[in-house]
Design an enzyme around this catalytic site. Structure first.
Site, PDB file in Angstrom:
ATOM      1  N   GLU A   1      -4.699   4.117  -4.187  1.00  0.00           N
ATOM      2  CA  GLU A   1      -6.147   4.134  -3.982  1.00  0.00           C
ATOM      3  C   GLU A   1      -6.981   4.056  -5.264  1.00  0.00           C
ATOM      4  OE1 GLU A   1      -7.235   7.412  -1.456  1.00  0.00           O
ATOM      5  OE2 GLU A   1      -6.210   6.586   0.268  1.00  0.00           O
TER       6      GLU A   1
ATOM      7  N   GLU B   1      -0.593   5.230   4.363  1.00  0.00           N
ATOM      8  CA  GLU B   1      -1.170   6.529   4.748  1.00  0.00           C
ATOM      9  C   GLU B   1      -1.979   6.359   6.022  1.00  0.00           C
ATOM     10  OE1 GLU B   1      -3.596   8.732   1.998  1.00  0.00           O
ATOM     11  OE2 GLU B   1      -2.232   8.348   0.317  1.00  0.00           O
TER      12      GLU B   1
END
Length: 440
Positions: free
Chosen positions: A159, A352
């Protein structure tokens, strides 16, 4: 939100990866056995973490990892995504720990899938500096040399969008800077670090490399031109800014000239071919024109000077973090990526997907996961090449600026005793995995 009871989840393709994810800083503890990170400095500042906590102990995974590997084996996952702490490796002792963890995972029949950077930058480094990308490549080469005989699937970064936005633009995560658009060099240097890491991994013989980027659909607050324009810009910042360079070898129009260095040369590094593309998905975002004032959203203060405003998504249940539960957003995201990037999009892995709820009998989490796995299967049916799904997270953990107030785990952790207790969702996921195994 109810599950589709009595209607089995459809089977996924043979060889599909089913796993769970964690990150080093959030679970490892043993802070005195590694060098400091930017998160240690950040959490030491009063008011930075809502409950005043730190990750000094967290889940004490470093000392209890065999117990956690047993939980993975009992769950029945065939892959485990964890992260390797750069500060722990630099201490000189960390590679020994990861050696043992990888050995234990392999012995348990669980494929190790390490992420090489998950936000815990060594405290003396800075993503605003180009040299940090070079230092990262050196770190990756060291780790690959030690673990590459057993690790066959790698993730470079986690991320970079959130690490840039929350850590460098808005200052609500480490390192706590409030640079707004002057944070863009941190994005570029992370992407450059990714490309250099891919080259280092290839040089070590690795052949199964991806990244874990966070993405979600952006929904305009209305059909008014100002709202549509604001939503398009938000989509550019949170989606295309991090996917276009990797998959197309270019920044979106108007962005490249804001980045430092020789962009044309850097993009050739950033766009090193990937074997698969990791997506972290939680929810869509509803975006409209700026409203001329600060807005509190999801516990984050959005400055008035931003050229967009984030709005509530109505008509959907929310997690205890206040995030909307929109499984169909996952299908929309994946089909959008397929249409946007075509044959430039490699196979996809959901690296995720999860939610925060407080209960051990966590029926809301079961409903959330059930809905999202079904939404993922609809994307597969629509022709998206999806190869895996990882639940966030195995354990309740240190949830960054939220401290220990948010619980994302399939396993409850008592942070006083560190006792682990599998939740109802752990047992649900175990049954799902058992049903997905090939029949003899």
């Amino acid at each position: 939100m109810a599950t589709d009871a009595g209607n089995p989840i459809p089977r996924f393709p043979s060889g599909f990866l089913w796993g769970v994810s964690t990150s080093a800083h959030q679970i490892e503890g043993a802070a005195d056995e590694r060098e400091p990170s930017v998160w240690d400095a950040f959490t030491a500042e009063p008011g930075r973490v809502k409950d005043g906590s730190t990750a000094a102990v967290a889940c004490d995974h470093v000392h209890r990892h065999r117990e956690d590997v047993a939980l993975l084996a009992g769950l029945g996952v065939n892959a485990y995504r964890f992260s390797i702490s750069w500060p722990r490796v630099r201490s000189g002792k960390g590679l020994g720990f990861y050696d043992r963890l990888v050995d234990d995972l392999c012995a348990a029949g669980v494929r190790p899938v390490p992420t090489l950077f998950h936000w815990d930058l060594p405290a003396d480094l800075d993503w605003l500096e180009r040299d940090t990308a070079e230092r990262f490549a050196e770190h990756v080469a060291l780790v690959a040399d030690r673990l590459g005989d057993r690790v066959t699937k790698w993730i470079t970064l986690n991320e970079p969008a959130e690490h840039t936005l929350l850590g460098h633009a808005l200052g609500v995560h480490a390192p706590g800077r409030q640079l707004l658009f002057d944070a863009l060099p941190a994005a570029h240097h992370q992407l450059l670090a990714h490309g250099l890491a891919v080259r280092a991994l290839r040089a070590s013989g690795a052949s199964d490399i991806g990244i874990a980027n966070s993405h979600g659909p952006t929904w305009a607050a209305s059909t008014e031109a100002a709202d549509v324009e604001a939503a398009d810009f938000y989509d550019l910042l949170l989606n295309r800014l991090f996917a276009d360079p990797l998959l197309l070898g270019r920044y979106p129009d108007g962005i490249g000239e804001l980045m430092p260095g020789d962009i044309e040369a850097d993009l050739k590094v950033i766009a090193e071919p990937l074997d698969w593309y990791g997506i972290n998905y939680y929810a869509p975002t509803r975006v409209g024109a700026p409203q001329g004032a600060e807005i509190e959203f999801g516990g984050i203060t959005m400055p008035a000077e931003l050229p967009f405003s984030v709005r509530e998504i109505e008509g959907h249940p929310v997690t205890d973090f206040g995030w909307p539960v929109v499984p169909e957003g996952l299908t929309e995201l994946l089909t959008t990526f397929r249409d946007r990037y075509g044959d430039r999009l490699p196979p996809v892995v959901i690296t995720e997907n999860g939610c925060s709820y407080p209960d051990v009998d966590d029926q809301d989490r079961i409903a959330y996961l059930d809905g999202h796995v079904r939404a993922l299967h609809r994307a597969v049916e629509a022709g998206v090449d999806v190869r895996g799904y990882f639940v966030w997270s195995l354990l309740d953990n240190f949830e960054w600026a939220e401290g220990y107030a948010r619980r994302f785990g399939l396993v409850h952790v008592d942070f006083d005793t560190l006792e682990r207790t599998p939740k109802a969702s752990y047992h649900w996921y175990r049954e799902l995995l058992a049903a997905q195994r090939p029949t003899v």
